[in-house]
Design a protein around this motif. Structure first.
Motif, PDB file in Angstrom:
ATOM      1  N   GLN A   1      -0.320  37.214 -73.068  1.00 38.58           N
ATOM      2  CA  GLN A   1      -0.656  38.364 -73.913  1.00 38.58           C
ATOM      3  C   GLN A   1      -1.213  37.890 -75.252  1.00 38.58           C
ATOM      4  OE1 GLN A   1      -0.693  41.599 -73.099  1.00 38.58           O
ATOM      5  NE2 GLN A   1      -1.515  42.104 -75.112  1.00 38.58           N
TER       6      GLN A   1
ATOM      7  N   ARG B   1      -4.466  46.586 -84.961  1.00 37.22           N
ATOM      8  CA  ARG B   1      -4.319  46.655 -83.501  1.00 37.22           C
ATOM      9  C   ARG B   1      -4.029  45.287 -82.888  1.00 37.22           C
ATOM     10  NH1 ARG B   1      -3.257  51.531 -81.336  1.00 37.22           N
ATOM     11  NH2 ARG B   1      -4.365  50.969 -79.479  1.00 37.22           N
ATOM     12  N   PRO B   2      -5.026  44.419 -82.702  1.00 33.96           N
ATOM     13  CA  PRO B   2      -4.722  43.172 -81.990  1.00 33.96           C
ATOM     14  C   PRO B   2      -3.865  42.178 -82.780  1.00 33.96           C
ATOM     15  CG  PRO B   2      -7.038  43.211 -82.623  1.00 33.96           C
ATOM     16  CD  PRO B   2      -6.465  44.557 -82.950  1.00 33.96           C
TER      17      PRO B   2
ATOM     18  N   GLN C   1       3.479  39.695 -82.179  1.00 31.58           N
ATOM     19  CA  GLN C   1       4.595  40.036 -81.286  1.00 31.58           C
ATOM     20  C   GLN C   1       4.606  39.125 -80.062  1.00 31.58           C
ATOM     21  OE1 GLN C   1       3.803  44.189 -80.579  1.00 31.58           O
ATOM     22  NE2 GLN C   1       5.331  44.850 -82.083  1.00 31.58           N
ATOM     23  N   ALA C   2       3.444  38.878 -79.507  1.00 28.12           N
ATOM     24  CA  ALA C   2       3.360  38.024 -78.319  1.00 28.12           C
ATOM     25  C   ALA C   2       3.801  36.605 -78.635  1.00 28.12           C
ATOM     26  CB  ALA C   2       1.934  38.038 -77.765  1.00 28.12           C
TER      27      ALA C   2
ATOM     28  N   GLU D   1      -4.928  38.779 -76.902  1.00 31.91           N
ATOM     29  CA  GLU D   1      -5.126  39.364 -78.233  1.00 31.91           C
ATOM     30  C   GLU D   1      -5.975  38.439 -79.110  1.00 31.91           C
ATOM     31  OE1 GLU D   1      -4.452  42.392 -78.597  1.00 31.91           O
ATOM     32  OE2 GLU D   1      -3.059  42.657 -76.934  1.00 31.91           O
TER      33      GLU D   1
ATOM     34  N   THR E   1      -1.920  32.461 -85.703  1.00 33.84           N
ATOM     35  CA  THR E   1      -1.121  33.469 -86.410  1.00 33.84           C
ATOM     36  C   THR E   1      -0.881  33.025 -87.852  1.00 33.84           C
ATOM     37  OG1 THR E   1       0.975  32.558 -85.603  1.00 33.84           O
ATOM     38  CG2 THR E   1       0.000  34.375 -84.332  1.00 33.84           C
TER      39      THR E   1
ATOM     40  N   ARG F   1      -0.134  42.808 -82.290  1.00 34.59           N
ATOM     41  CA  ARG F   1       0.199  42.480 -80.897  1.00 34.59           C
ATOM     42  C   ARG F   1       0.204  40.971 -80.686  1.00 34.59           C
ATOM     43  NH1 ARG F   1      -3.464  47.286 -79.067  1.00 34.59           N
ATOM     44  NH2 ARG F   1      -5.030  45.650 -79.007  1.00 34.59           N
TER      45      ARG F   1
ATOM     46  N   ASN G   1       5.159  35.235 -75.274  1.00 34.31           N
ATOM     47  CA  ASN G   1       4.357  35.825 -74.205  1.00 34.31           C
ATOM     48  C   ASN G   1       2.937  35.283 -74.385  1.00 34.31           C
ATOM     49  OD1 ASN G   1       2.875  37.386 -72.454  1.00 34.31           O
ATOM     50  ND2 ASN G   1       3.826  39.315 -73.041  1.00 34.31           N
TER      51      ASN G   1
END
Length: 153
Positions: A119, A103-104, A110-111, A123, A44, A107, A116
């Motif tokens: 998830q 999109r991914p 957020q994961a 992603e 990230t 997510r 998470n």
């Protein structure tokens, strides 16, 4: 024209070279040395720093590519097939990049924030596959750029 070509080439090198390094060097090392939670956090942060450069590269590639095609080379009807192929593949790469960004990637963020990890791993795996496709397309574009004008179709 030399400035446009130089900017165009630099933008392509930053994008394709960055994907090459991330995919073939950083990813295997991170996978080998880092536990999944740290790996997801690392990616990230890598995307947070790398993707603004790609946005800039995309902007430069579009501006210089269309400017050279229409202002300097006389338009799409006058350029070689290799230019059409480069443009098509480049735009496809941009669409894939936009998809990743909207999109991914959100997510994944957020994961990771929610811890998470399954998830997040899902992603990140999708992003990895899409970047792999873009890397292949980018290498093809570089090859076409290098030899395209010497091949008659």
């Amino acid at each position: 024209m030399p400035l446009a070509i130089t900017l165009h080439l630099l933008a392509a090198v930053i994008w394709v070279g960055g994907m090459f390094f991330a995919y073939l060097v950083l990813r295997p090392v991170a996978g080998q040395l880092l536990e999944p939670t740290l790996r997801l956090t690392l990616w990230t942060q890598v995307f947070k720093r790398f993707f603004p450069w790609i946005w800039l590269a995309v902007l430069i590639l579009l501006i210089t590519g269309f400017w050279m095609t229409f202002e300097l080379l006389g338009g799409l009807a006058r350029v070689g097939m290799h230019v059409h192929l480069m443009m098509t593949l480049g735009i496809l790469m941009m669409v894939i990049f936009l998809y990743i960004c909207y999109r991914p990637l959100p997510r994944l963020k957020q994961a990771v924030e929610a811890k998470n990890w399954p998830q997040g791993a899902h992603e990140l795996n999708l992003i990895r596959k899409l970047i792999g496709v873009n890397l292949i397309l980018g290498i093809l574009v570089v090859c076409v750029a290098g030899i395209g004008r010497f091949i008659q179709v």
